[in-house]
Enzyme design. Structure first.
Site, PDB file in Angstrom:
ATOM      1  N   ASP A  71      -2.770  -1.826  10.170  1.00 17.06           N
ATOM      2  CA  ASP A  71      -2.956  -1.770   8.497  1.00 17.06           C
ATOM      3  C   ASP A  71      -3.643  -2.923   8.180  1.00 17.06           C
ATOM      4  O   ASP A  71      -3.957  -3.064   7.135  1.00 17.06           O
ATOM      5  CB  ASP A  71      -1.647  -1.420   7.947  1.00 17.06           C
ATOM      6  N   LEU A 113       5.529   0.268   3.328  1.00 17.13           N
ATOM      7  CA  LEU A 113       4.690  -0.338   2.451  1.00 17.13           C
ATOM      8  C   LEU A 113       3.638  -1.372   3.212  1.00 17.13           C
ATOM      9  O   LEU A 113       3.022  -2.018   2.144  1.00 17.13           O
ATOM     10  CB  LEU A 113       5.482  -0.847   1.417  1.00 17.13           C
ATOM     11  N   ALA A 114       3.731  -1.713   4.343  1.00 16.41           N
ATOM     12  CA  ALA A 114       2.662  -2.738   5.027  1.00 16.41           C
ATOM     13  C   ALA A 114       2.999  -4.255   4.400  1.00 16.41           C
ATOM     14  O   ALA A 114       2.236  -4.924   4.397  1.00 16.41           O
ATOM     15  CB  ALA A 114       1.416  -2.097   4.879  1.00 16.41           C
ATOM     16  N   GLY A 115       4.225  -4.517   4.246  1.00 13.43           N
ATOM     17  CA  GLY A 115       4.619  -5.767   3.742  1.00 13.43           C
ATOM     18  C   GLY A 115       4.072  -6.906   4.894  1.00 13.43           C
ATOM     19  O   GLY A 115       3.308  -8.014   4.504  1.00 13.43           O
ATOM     20  N   GLY A 116       4.379  -6.632   6.007  1.00 18.29           N
ATOM     21  CA  GLY A 116       4.075  -7.610   7.156  1.00 18.29           C
ATOM     22  C   GLY A 116       2.526  -7.720   7.342  1.00 18.29           C
ATOM     23  O   GLY A 116       1.996  -8.732   7.434  1.00 18.29           O
ATOM     24  N   SER A 117       1.895  -6.462   7.365  1.00 18.10           N
ATOM     25  CA  SER A 117       0.338  -6.459   7.590  1.00 18.10           C
ATOM     26  C   SER A 117      -0.364  -7.333   6.358  1.00 18.10           C
ATOM     27  O   SER A 117      -1.336  -7.996   6.485  1.00 18.10           O
ATOM     28  CB  SER A 117       0.210  -4.832   7.625  1.00 18.10           C
ATOM     29  N   ALA A 136      10.474  -2.658   6.500  1.00 16.45           N
ATOM     30  CA  ALA A 136      10.527  -1.535   7.311  1.00 16.45           C
ATOM     31  C   ALA A 136      10.621  -0.106   6.542  1.00 16.45           C
ATOM     32  O   ALA A 136      11.527   0.542   6.291  1.00 16.45           O
ATOM     33  CB  ALA A 136      12.037  -1.536   8.082  1.00 16.45           C
ATOM     34  N   ALA A 137       9.812  -0.120   5.616  1.00 15.52           N
ATOM     35  CA  ALA A 137       9.716   0.646   4.420  1.00 15.52           C
ATOM     36  C   ALA A 137       8.408   1.578   4.379  1.00 15.52           C
ATOM     37  O   ALA A 137       7.972   2.532   3.462  1.00 15.52           O
ATOM     38  CB  ALA A 137       9.791  -0.072   3.060  1.00 15.52           C
ATOM     39  N   PRO A 159       9.589  -4.615   0.351  1.00 12.46           N
ATOM     40  CA  PRO A 159      10.647  -4.351   1.466  1.00 12.46           C
ATOM     41  C   PRO A 159      10.117  -4.351   2.734  1.00 12.46           C
ATOM     42  O   PRO A 159       9.122  -3.675   2.834  1.00 12.46           O
ATOM     43  CB  PRO A 159      11.268  -3.022   0.624  1.00 12.46           C
ATOM     44  N   LYS A 216       0.788  -1.250  -0.188  1.00 12.98           N
ATOM     45  CA  LYS A 216       0.169   0.066  -0.158  1.00 12.98           C
ATOM     46  C   LYS A 216       0.784   1.215  -0.037  1.00 12.98           C
ATOM     47  O   LYS A 216       1.981   1.132   0.343  1.00 12.98           O
ATOM     48  CB  LYS A 216      -0.968  -0.029   1.052  1.00 12.98           C
TER      49      LYS A 216
END
Length: 296
Positions: free
Chosen positions: A148, A111-115, A108-109, A106, A17
């Site tokens: 998120d 961009l909500a990769g973990g969420s 810690a960016a 990526p 996102k």
């Protein structure tokens, strides 16, 4: 979020996102911050597969496409594992799963990769384990995992999010937008950025930006892009300032940081222009850069 069945496996494309607007309105009694933000899902995505296990075990296998510097955890510190175990506990199921995660977003960016991966786990496992949970139940579980996660569980292309991010108001008109997204070599901790951020004394409203984007008035909308965390992030990580400067030197409509950083984006007039700018920035040494579009 796209889901498809292939034999016994469920495959999910979990989108990243961008925050086109983010205002910090205050700090809450629970330690979180009250926000108003405009979030859009973009074409950059992680891929996950889910196959049922014959035991209650939750097994996560990660295949990072980001290089060895960004090793992805596979234990309880990964939101995917936490989401699966939370769903097991809530539903009482004894069914297990083997999960493969191909990581492109990526870390810690901002961009909500973990969420997005956690949301994929909730939605896919509800289907794989045949739990039949109501949307409200999945959203309640999402809120326990992160601010998120609810946006991705709702599976909407764009939304105004309030509260700490869990209150979702879908934007009811499509936003067809193109961006170049870039991230410097280093990231930032979301908790650290929020710990140092200032609450706005004169908060802005997201509504003018939404209306201008719906009308396709990109130049006017560019003046409404806003992220109140950006000043804090630039103080904590000078690479954010350098990246914004680089983007402003390109033929973008406007640039801003997304989320708590360190990724930044440039709003572009066309997908072709976004691709051309991305190639140029990549050639100039920006560590990670990609042209993306909003998801329908």
């Amino acid at each position: 979020m796209l889901i498809r069945q292939d034999g016994t496996a469920l495959w999910v494309h979990a989108p990243a996102k961008l925050n086109l607007f983010l205002e910090v309105l205050g700090k809450r009694a629970d330690g979180f911050h009250e926000l108003e933000t405009l979030m859009v899902a973009i074409s950059l995505h992680d891929t996950l597969s889910f196959t049922e296990e014959p035991t209650p075990a939750i097994r996560l296998h990660c295949h990072s496409r980001l290089g060895s510097a960004e090793a992805v955890p596979t234990g309880d510190d990964n939101l995917v594992v936490r989401a699966a175990k939370l769903l097991q506990q809530y539903s009482g199921t004894s069914r297990g799963v083997s999960i493969h995660l191909w990581k492109r977003i990526p870390m810690a960016a901002g961009l909500a990769g973990g969420s997005t991966d956690a949301a994929a786990a909730l939605v896919a496992l509800d289907r794989l384990w045949e739990l039949g949970l109501a949307p409200e139940e999945l959203l309640s579980l999402a809120a326990q995992l992160g601010s998120d996660v609810a946006f991705f569980v709702r599976r909407v292309p764009a939304a105004i999010c309030r509260g700490r991010g869990e209150k979702i108001q879908e934007v009811d008109r499509p936003l067809e937008l193109s961006f170049v997204v870039a991230r410097p070599a280093s990231g930032l901790s979301t908790a650290e950025v929020f710990r140092h951020c200032r609450v706005s004394s004169r908060p802005r409203s997201v509504r003018p930006l939404v209306e201008l984007l719906i009308d396709g008035r990109l130049k006017a909308a560019s003046r409404c892009l806003h992220n109140s965390l950006q000043e804090t992030a630039t103080q904590l990580n000078p690479e954010v300032t350098d990246l914004i400067t680089r983007l402003d030197g390109q033929p973008v409509v406007a640039s801003a940081m997304t989320g708590s950083g360190t990724a930044c984006f440039g709003l572009c007039g066309t997908p072709r222009l976004a691709g051309r700018i991305a190639r140029g920035l990549r050639g100039s040494g920006v560590p990670w850069v990609m042209a993306v579009q909003t998801r329908a």
